[in-house]
Design a protein around this motif. Sequence first.
Motif, mmCIF file in Angstrom:
data_model
loop_
_atom_site.group_PDB
_atom_site.id
_atom_site.type_symbol
_atom_site.label_atom_id
_atom_site.label_comp_id
_atom_site.label_asym_id
_atom_site.label_seq_id
_atom_site.Cartn_x
_atom_site.Cartn_y
_atom_site.Cartn_z
ATOM 1 N N GLN A 136 0.809 -1.212 0.000
ATOM 2 C CA GLN A 136 0.000 0.000 0.000
ATOM 3 C C GLN A 136 0.844 1.265 0.000
ATOM 4 O O GLN A 136 0.378 2.327 -0.380
ATOM 5 N N VAL A 137 2.079 1.171 0.487
ATOM 6 C CA VAL A 137 2.997 2.312 0.526
ATOM 7 C C VAL A 137 4.368 1.854 0.036
ATOM 8 O O VAL A 137 4.651 0.660 -0.019
ATOM 9 N N SER B 143 3.225 7.369 0.653
ATOM 10 C CA SER B 143 1.885 6.953 0.253
ATOM 11 C C SER B 143 1.489 7.764 -0.974
ATOM 12 O O SER B 143 1.547 8.999 -0.957
ATOM 13 N N ASP C 226 -1.560 7.317 -2.437
ATOM 14 C CA ASP C 226 -3.019 7.380 -2.486
ATOM 15 C C ASP C 226 -3.451 8.843 -2.463
ATOM 16 O O ASP C 226 -3.027 9.598 -1.580
ATOM 17 N N GLU D 120 -4.328 10.325 0.736
ATOM 18 C CA GLU D 120 -3.299 10.270 1.773
ATOM 19 C C GLU D 120 -1.923 10.468 1.132
ATOM 20 O O GLU D 120 -0.983 9.738 1.412
#
Length: 135
Positions: A84-85, A99, A101, A104
Motif C-alpha cells: 500500500q505504501v 503513500s 493514495d 493520503e
Amino acid sequence: EGIKHVYLDILKKGDKETFSALSLDNIVPELKDWIFNVFTAKKVKQNIRSKVLVSSKYSKAYRKLDKKHLRESLILPYEKYPFQVEIDLYDENKIAFISFDPSELLGVIIESPRIANTLKSLFNLVWDAHRNRLK
C-alpha cells in the motif's frame, strides 16, 4: 512537493545502495513521470544501485529496466502481497515511507539506526527467502 523532497533526500549523501519495497499501481501520472525521468536519472548518474521488492500489476515492465536503472528487482505476487505504501531504506539509518493514495498523499522520513536495521533485516529475510523462487 513533499514527496519529491523525500526522493531528493535519498540522493543527498550519495549512498551506493538503497533498499526498497514498492508498488507502481497508485502513483499519480505527473509524479510517476518525475520519479522515472528526473529522480531515476539522478540516481543513475550518482551510481546508486538498488534492490527492490516490487508488488505491482506492472512489475514485469518495471523489471525490464533494471540494468539501465542500476537495480535488481524481485517481483512478489501482487495478489498475495499488495503493498500500500513505498518503503525506502537508505543513508545507513534513514527510512522513507511514501503513500501515493490521493486521499493520503504524503512522505515521511524517519532517522533511526534501530528501526533502519530492523527493517533492513526484514527486507533481507524476504529477499533471501524468495530470490531464487521468484526470478
